[in-house]
Structures are given as C-alpha cells and as structure tokens.
Design a protein around this motif. Structure first.
Motif, short mmCIF file in Angstrom:
data_model
loop_
_atom_site.label_atom_id
_atom_site.label_comp_id
_atom_site.label_asym_id
_atom_site.label_seq_id
_atom_site.Cartn_x
_atom_site.Cartn_y
_atom_site.Cartn_z
N TYR A 278 1.14 -1.27 0.12
CA TYR A 278 0.29 -0.52 0.11
C TYR A 278 0.87 1.42 -0.23
N TYR A 279 0.02 2.12 -0.60
CA TYR A 279 0.97 3.85 -0.21
C TYR A 279 -0.11 4.37 0.62
N LEU A 280 1.69 5.36 1.26
CA LEU A 280 0.93 6.07 1.97
C LEU A 280 1.39 7.40 1.35
N PHE A 281 -0.03 9.14 1.81
CA PHE A 281 0.36 10.43 1.21
C PHE A 281 0.17 11.25 2.23
N TRP A 282 0.36 12.43 2.21
CA TRP A 282 -0.17 13.76 3.36
C TRP A 282 -0.37 14.43 1.90
N TYR A 283 -1.92 14.98 1.94
CA TYR A 283 -1.99 16.17 0.52
C TYR A 283 -2.50 17.72 2.16
N LEU B 288 1.92 16.09 -0.95
CA LEU B 288 2.83 16.65 -0.42
C LEU B 288 3.76 15.51 -0.65
N ILE B 289 4.04 14.40 0.10
CA ILE B 289 4.91 12.89 0.20
C ILE B 289 4.16 11.71 -0.05
N ARG B 290 4.73 10.38 -0.05
CA ARG B 290 3.84 9.73 -0.78
C ARG B 290 5.38 8.70 0.08
N ARG B 291 4.78 7.79 0.58
CA ARG B 291 5.57 6.60 1.16
C ARG B 291 5.43 5.12 0.99
N ASN B 292 5.56 4.19 0.53
CA ASN B 292 5.28 2.79 0.35
C ASN B 292 5.32 1.81 1.32
N CYS C 143 -3.96 12.79 5.42
CA CYS C 143 -3.50 11.87 5.22
C CYS C 143 -3.93 10.76 4.44
N ALA C 144 -3.12 10.17 3.69
CA ALA C 144 -4.85 9.70 2.96
C ALA C 144 -3.88 8.31 2.29
N LEU C 145 -4.23 6.67 2.52
CA LEU C 145 -3.61 5.58 1.98
C LEU C 145 -4.88 4.40 0.84
N SER D 298 -8.26 4.67 -2.39
CA SER D 298 -7.71 6.26 -1.82
C SER D 298 -8.47 5.85 -0.37
N THR D 299 -8.52 5.62 0.33
CA THR D 299 -8.93 6.87 1.67
C THR D 299 -8.82 7.40 2.17
N PHE D 300 -9.20 8.90 2.62
CA PHE D 300 -9.21 9.55 3.30
C PHE D 300 -9.27 9.74 4.61
N GLY D 301 -7.98 10.79 5.56
CA GLY D 301 -8.37 11.03 7.28
C GLY D 301 -9.17 12.09 7.14
#
Lengths: 115, 116
Positions: B32-37, B48-52, B92-94, B104-107
């Motif tokens: 999965y990937y994690l993001f910040w928007y 903003l950023i992404r992390r696998n 934060c998004a997954l 994608s699921t957002f907080g």
C-alpha cells in the motif's frame, strides 16, 4: 503547469432540481476520480474512471447520482433530484494511472449548496 | 476495508515552532501507499509526500519530514520551523493494494493554524 479544471466553482440550487458538474483532467491522465467532501471531513470517493470505464462506483448513490466520461477525457457528474444533504464540495482529481502508487492531482472543486 | 484516523482535529502553533501531525491507518493489504495532502483555504488539495509500505526509511524534504512505522501503523508528518503559509487542513491518505483495488481512503484532516 497542467491543472485539473472544474466548473462551476459554486452552485446554489433548490432541492428537487438537477445539477451537473464538469471536470477536465490533466492531459494524458487515464484515471479520473470524483469525490464528495462534507465540511470538516475528508474526501469520500464517489466514482473512479479508468479511461471511459467505471472501475469503482460503490459509494455513488445511483438512485440520484450519475457520472460519465464518454470519450475518456472530460467527465460530468449529475445529481437529479438534489437533496439538502447533498450540500458539499465536489472534487475532481486525476492521476496518470489508477495504480496504488500514483498521487492524485485535484481541481479547485465545486461547492454545492442545496436550499 | 481500510481506514485512516487523524486524531488531532485542530492544532495551533506560533510561527517557527515545529509541529507534528499524526496519522494512524488500518489495512489488510501488504502492499500500500501512504500520502499527505494539504488543503489551503482556497480549497484545492495539493500532494505533499508519498511512502510505500516496503520502505520505512524516514526522510526529510526541506521543512517537511515524515516518520513511517509499520509496527504501529503510523505515518506522522512534521513541519519544521512552521510559517503562516503552512496554515491549512492536512489530510493523510491510504491507497490500498489488492484487496482495495487501489482505492484511496482519506482521514478527516487536521486543521493547522500558524500564528505570526
């Protein structure tokens, strides 16, 4: 810099009326998303297109909402009839592909107010 | 199903302070990937950023840094030396893998206010 375009930016309508929103994704982006964002909450996916095909519309209230992307480029989201609870920001986003790793590029949104 | 929780609803800091935004996620996927928007007052979400999920190395990019800990399912985001222009809602998004078909699921976001 390429951007996702949306129109209109603001829409006020009365309940029971029909409304439509338009989105033009970044050129070359195969995947297009429509989200609904209620004030104070995060975006909730309504529908996801891969080219002209719907790949996920599980959260789309199909009795009143419809979405299309006929030529795999721009897209229209329609609500008919609008209800008071539909008041929200409607966001369009696009990405190169619908893969997990690709970030999404968002448009400015359409703020809908249903009276 | 996947879920993202941002426990901090609002944070207020004074300019030049460091601030950390918390994010906890749930998923059954192994990839999965994690993001910040960031969503400024204008309304447009900006990536903003992404992390696998396979890379737990923490990084710094300018004033931004992130701390990904798979063991605690957390993906926290830090802004160093905050500025007034950092005032926005941060999401934060997954993005899930096989079981969630890339959805994608957002907080629900954290509203950051940076005061001069």
């Amino acid at each position: 810099e390429a951007e996702v375009a949306q129109s209109p930016r603001y829409k006020i309508t009365e309940k029971s009326q029909a409304v439509a929103f338009w989105c033009d994704p970044i050129s070359g982006h195969a995947t297009l998303y429509w989200y609904r964002q209620i004030l104070g909450q995060g975006p909730e996916l309504l529908v996801q297109f891969q080219d002209e095909s719907v790949v996920d519309d599980s959260q789309l209230p199909k009795d009143r909402f419809s979405a299309e992307r006929l030529k795999g480029v721009d897209s229209t989201l329609k609500i008919q009839p609008a209800e008071l609870g539909d008041s929200a920001m409607y966001l369009c986003a696009s990405s190169l592909q619908g893969d997990t790793e690709n970030e999404q590029f968002f448009g400015p949104g359409t703020r809908l107010t249903v009276l | 199903a996947q879920k993202v929780t941002q426990a901090q609803t609002e944070i207020s800091v004074v300019e030049k302070e460091d601030v950390t935004l918390d994010c906890v996620y749930e998923t059954r996927d192994t990839t999965y990937y994690l993001f910040w928007y960031k969503q400024p007052p204008s309304g447009e979400l900006v990536f903003l950023i992404r992390r696998n999920s396979f890379d737990e190395q923490n990084e710094i990019s300018g004033r931004y840094s992130w701390n990904f800990q798979k063991s605690t399912s957390s993906f926290n985001f830090t802004i160093t030396a905050s500025q007034v222009v950092d005032s926005a809602v941060y999401f934060c998004a997954l993005s899930g893998g096989y079981t969630n078909a890339g959805k994608s699921t957002f907080g629900d976001g954290t509203t950051l206010t940076v005061k001069p």
